[in-house]
Design an enzyme around this catalytic site. Structure first.
Site, PDB file in Angstrom:
ATOM      1  N   ASP A   6     -16.773   3.419 -75.296  1.00 23.20           N
ATOM      2  CA  ASP A   6     -17.217   3.361 -74.014  1.00 23.20           C
ATOM      3  C   ASP A   6     -18.391   2.538 -73.932  1.00 23.20           C
ATOM      4  OD1 ASP A   6     -18.026   4.490 -71.381  1.00 23.20           O
ATOM      5  OD2 ASP A   6     -19.625   5.465 -72.442  1.00 23.20           O
ATOM      6  N   ASP A   8     -21.850   2.364 -71.166  1.00 22.85           N
ATOM      7  CA  ASP A   8     -22.806   3.048 -70.700  1.00 22.85           C
ATOM      8  C   ASP A   8     -23.144   4.111 -71.859  1.00 22.85           C
ATOM      9  OD1 ASP A   8     -24.176   1.428 -68.766  1.00 22.85           O
ATOM     10  OD2 ASP A   8     -22.488   1.832 -67.495  1.00 22.85           O
TER      11      ASP A   8
END
Length: 210
Positions: A6, A8
């Protein structure tokens, strides 16, 4: 081996850019800006879902998304930083696995950010919000990333900072590992996966030492 990251809260901290862009979007339509805590609680969801959760009427959501993106694209590189030891995590992972990114951010801006930070060269695929019909926690983004990688798909991991990442991994039939350097707490993440670590480097060290 394949390791999907991922963005953020896992590799980057773009909180300042996100909050500022939300503020601009609301002010564009002369509406009161939600509290920072409310916005941060939604980070990781697609923008349209975030705005709806924060009270924007369905018919206006995409106008807000557009206003957000027009500002975000101007400031994202300047107001986004790598999380501590994220670079080391990616470099270590690249020695052991084929790497990809699965994010609910717009792919175009995500690629620009990673290029700006000198990390995009480590990733063979990046799947963003516009690349799928169903974002995380649906498994579609994970499936799409795996379909584009020529590697051993029997050993796959998803590294993320929210339960959406963990649920997407589980639904796609791959291993998951959570980090607490982002927007999810150890207590919450522990309900979604057995593997919870402080940051991406700790997570990658765990994966590659197996």
């Amino acid at each position: 081996m394949i390791i999907l990251f991922d963005l953020d809260g896992t590799l980057i901290d773009s909180t300042e850019a996100i909050l500022e862009s939300f503020s601009v979007a609301y002010k564009t339509f002369e509406e009161e800006v939600p509290a920072d805590t409310l916005i941060k609680a939604e980070i990781g969801h697609p923008l349209d879902a975030m705005f709806q959760t924060l009270g924007v009427k369905e018919g206006k959501v995409w106008d807000y998304v557009y206003a957000y993106k027009m500002h975000y694209r101007k400031i994202s590189c300047a107001k986004t930083v790598l999380l501590p030891q994220a670079r080391e995590a990616v470099e270590l992972a690249s020695k052991h696995a084929t790497l990809g990114v699965v994010t609910t951010k717009t792919a175009k801006y995500s690629i620009e950010l990673l290029e700006h930070m000198g990390l995009m060269r480590y990733f063979d695929v990046l799947v963003g919000r516009e690349d799928v019909e169903n974002p995380k926690p649906h498994p579609e983004p994970v499936y799409k990333a795996l379909s584009k990688l020529q590697s051993d798909t029997t050993k796959c991991w998803m590294v993320g900072d929210t339960c959406m990442d963990m649920h997407a991994a589980k639904a796609a039939g791959i291993e998951s590992i959570a980090v607490t350097c982002g927007y999810g707490t150890k207590e919450v993440l522990g309900q979604c996966t057995e593997n919870v670590h402080k940051n991406a480097l700790e997570a990658i060290t765990f994966i590659t030492s197996d």
